[in-house]
Design an enzyme around this catalytic site. Structure first.
Site, mmCIF file in Angstrom:
data_model
loop_
_atom_site.group_PDB
_atom_site.id
_atom_site.type_symbol
_atom_site.label_atom_id
_atom_site.label_comp_id
_atom_site.label_asym_id
_atom_site.label_seq_id
_atom_site.Cartn_x
_atom_site.Cartn_y
_atom_site.Cartn_z
ATOM 1 N N PHE A 1 0.789 -1.161 0.156
ATOM 2 C CA PHE A 1 -0.043 -0.039 0.128
ATOM 3 C C PHE A 1 0.915 1.289 -0.137
ATOM 4 O O PHE A 1 0.596 2.201 -0.831
ATOM 5 C CB PHE A 1 -0.968 0.058 1.093
ATOM 6 N N ARG B 1 4.117 1.490 -0.815
ATOM 7 C CA ARG B 1 5.143 1.389 -2.011
ATOM 8 C C ARG B 1 4.259 1.852 -3.331
ATOM 9 O O ARG B 1 4.786 2.747 -3.826
ATOM 10 C CB ARG B 1 5.774 0.099 -2.204
ATOM 11 N N GLU B 2 2.997 1.531 -3.331
ATOM 12 C CA GLU B 2 2.267 1.867 -4.678
ATOM 13 C C GLU B 2 2.084 3.368 -4.422
ATOM 14 O O GLU B 2 2.151 4.016 -5.549
ATOM 15 C CB GLU B 2 1.022 1.045 -4.811
ATOM 16 N N LYS B 3 1.602 3.854 -3.257
ATOM 17 C CA LYS B 3 1.420 5.214 -2.986
ATOM 18 C C LYS B 3 2.544 6.236 -3.372
ATOM 19 O O LYS B 3 2.360 7.300 -3.725
ATOM 20 C CB LYS B 3 0.708 5.368 -1.476
ATOM 21 N N GLU B 4 3.816 5.562 -3.001
ATOM 22 C CA GLU B 4 4.955 6.352 -3.257
ATOM 23 C C GLU B 4 5.467 6.157 -4.462
ATOM 24 O O GLU B 4 6.594 6.787 -4.801
ATOM 25 C CB GLU B 4 5.946 6.026 -1.987
#
Length: 628
Positions: free
Chosen positions: A20, A22-25
């Site tokens: 969550f 990692r994908e957001k960043e």
């Protein structure tokens, strides 16, 4: 400053490498919409879904508006700009003719979409001719080239950010397949060359250009005349692009929605194979559950985002602790102090990279080993040259030998074993269906697997077993109500759709909340078909027999629940209340719509009909039952 409440209240032990976060960043997107505003876009009209004629300009504006509303929910930290070309007025930093950047106050040209931007863009058609205007920007006898200017402006807007940290795209809407068709001779050759060079310069800077062509009602968009060279289509790519050009215009929103959700790299990882040999891989997230957007804490007075700060106070002196915190572990009546760095190093049992352990036959991998959605991996030569070559050799060998790779992967707080399964490329007449690569399946630990009990016994200690007739009737029922071509992508989460609809109405100050359709409700019409009803009754008859009465069975066993008693009381009351109405007269005179939903449900309950749905659905159900 944006505040992530998940980060504010997250403990130090929480997994910062969770997908969550990692994908957001991961890589965000910078997008420029280029919309052709020439007179041809306003003169060409096509029938829409509601039988009204829409111009190509209206279709483009509608598509962009819908995409902005979707984007502000799903990827609100992406940045967009809306740029019209072939306009009478000009508005851009380069002061180039025929290019107008649409924007609102307190917002940069390329910035996050806002409610005000969407609200004003929805009204652009009403004031476009007055404030912006339309004219052909490419005229014979002049050197003006509005398409060249538009690409220049878009490229300048996308200078923001690095190509390594942002995906940069230009989406071009037009119905003119040959923009230089009216130009002749050397002038046409020169203008075509400079425009194509401008597009190539943008692509060399990491900017991708995508075309969304709008076909004429009696003539398809011919991408081969000019735009195939501009966007770099040739060979198989051109052949695969052409079928999509002829799609109906009402599908344009779906096309744009699909292109908005591009394949984004979640993370780059190193794959250690053996003896110091490592290759670079890109990871992509596949199906993931949709969740509401992140919460942003606002000041109750200024409505500005809050900045969270955390301080530690000494329990003895009450003073703020300035030095870095140290933790301790009691050992033999002594507190052993451990710094944050030391603790982090102790807990680090994985570097976050992928390490190959060996191979196993595909038959060893079971369905229940797949605990959560897999991650797709694909090689990259960006940092480690030769990664693709090694990956292909490994991929082909795994397919030929029917093996999967077992590897160790994970963060310091959640290390785990994974299975790498090679996927073969699948190509159909419409293009690529499945890409080549590998799926990373997250394998369970031994305690994650619980064995099911094989026998379920009744009170007598005997395990009940279905007869051949019951199995046959159950099989017939399953075949009768089998969902053809089922996919989870066919159904939207009704709770989330309602949540988004309310947010949209509040943000855009809309008077009514957009209606949402609950696609998870049973198909009452389909379940009422004679074949389905017959299959259900035959199954019930084979299991319970001719004289089975559910209510009597419950009472006889002393298991009559309060729910069944309450349901019976409601049905009796509905029969009583329904008798007070002249339903035939109400139906003949069209007065059913004057009744309340509660009153309509009296009739439905009294006749054992479904009571779900809106008022119009209830009235339709009553009229159908009455044969009106």
């Amino acid at each position: 400053m944006d505040v992530d409440p998940d980060d504010v209240f997250r403990d130090d032990e929480d997994d910062a490498d969770n997908e969550f976060y990692r994908e957001k960043e991961s890589t965000k997107e910078l997008l420029v919409y280029l919309v052709d505003a020439s007179p041809k876009m306003f003169s060409t009209s096509c029938p829409s879904g509601d039988q009204k004629d829409e111009t190509h300009f209206q279709i483009a504006v509608s598509c962009i508006s819908q995409s902005l509303k979707t984007q502000i929910i799903n990827r609100s930290y992406d940045e967009v700009a809306i740029c019209f070309f072939n306009t009478r007025e000009k508005k851009n930093l380069q002061e180039l003719n025929g290019v107008f950047i649409f924007n609102v106050a307190e917002r940069e040209y390329l910035d996050r979409p806002t409610a005000r931007l969407i609200k004003e863009f929805d009204c652009i058609e009403e004031r476009f001719m007055k404030e912006i205007g339309s004219q052909n920007g490419i005229i014979s006898g002049t050197r003006e080239n509005s398409l060249y200017n538009a690409l220049w402006v878009a490229q300048a807007l996308l200078r923001k950010g690095s190509a390594k940290t942002a995906d940069k795209r230009i989406l071009l809407f037009t119905n003119e397949d040959d923009p230089f068709g009216n130009i002749k001779g050397a002038t046409k050759i020169d203008m075509t060359r400079t425009t194509l060079q401008r597009a190539k310069d943008a692509q060399d800077l990491g900017i991708s250009i995508e075309l969304l062509p709008l076909s004429q009602p009696d003539e398809e968009f011919n991408v081969s005349l000019f735009f195939a060279d501009l966007i770099g289509l040739e060979g198989d790519d051109l052949a695969q692009f052409l079928p999509s050009v002829g799609e109906k215009l009402e599908d344009m929103k779906d096309q744009l929605r699909k292109r908005m959700f591009t394949k984004r790299i979640v993370r780059k990882i190193a794959f250690s194979i053996a003896n110091g040999l490592s290759i670079e891989l890109n990871t992509y997230a596949l199906i993931r559950p949709t969740i509401p957007g992140a919460i942003t804490w606002l000041d109750s007075v200024s409505n500005c985002p809050l900045k969270a700060e955390r301080s530690f106070i000494c329990s003895d002196t009450g003073a703020l602790v300035q030095e870095p915190l140290k933790r301790y572990q009691p050992y033999k009546n002594e507190n052993i102090k451990i710094s944050v760095e030391e603790l982090s190093e102790i807990k680090r049992i994985s570097t976050g990279h992928l390490r190959l352990l060996g191979f196993k036959p595909l038959s060893c991998l079971k369905d229940y080993h797949n605990l959560r959605p897999s991650t797709f991996i694909f090689p990259s030569d960006e940092e480690v040259f030769g990664s693709t070559c090694i990956f292909i050799a490994l991929h082909r060998s795994m397919l030929r030998l029917e093996r999967f790779a077992v590897a160790f992967y994970g963060s310091s707080s959640h290390p785990q074993l994974v299975a790498l399964i090679a996927q073969k490329e699948i190509i159909s007449h419409g293009g690529q269906v499945e890409p080549p690569g590998m799926h990373m399946i997250y394998l369970p630990y031994s305690e994650d697997i619980r064995h099911v009990e094989e026998l379920y016994s009744n009170s007598n200690g005997a395990a009940p077993k279905a007869t051949d007739d019951q199995i046959e009737k159950a099989t017939a029922l399953m075949k009768r109500i089998d969902l053809k071509d089922f996919s989870v992508c066919q159904f939207s989460n009704p709770a989330l759709q309602r949540h988004y609809a309310v947010l949209q109405a509040l943000a855009l100050e809309e008077p009514d909340i957009p209606e949402t359709i609950d696609e998870t409700l049973p198909d009452e019409e389909g379940m009422a078909k004679p074949g389905v009803v017959s299959a259900v009754e035959e199954f019930k008859l084979s299991v319970y027999g001719d004289n089975y009465d559910e209510e009597k069975e419950l009472v006889g066993n002393g298991k009559a629940s309060e729910t069944s008693k309450k349901r019976k009381a409601i049905a009796d009351n509905a029969v009583k209340e329904s008798a007070n109405y002249d339903w035939d007269d109400l139906a003949d005179n069209g007065k059913l719509k004057d009744l309340t939903v509660v009153e309509l449900k009296y009739y439905l309950t009294a006749h054992s009909l479904p009571v779900t749905g809106k008022k119009e659905a209830l009235i339709s159900r009553i009229l159908t039952h009455m044969g009106k």
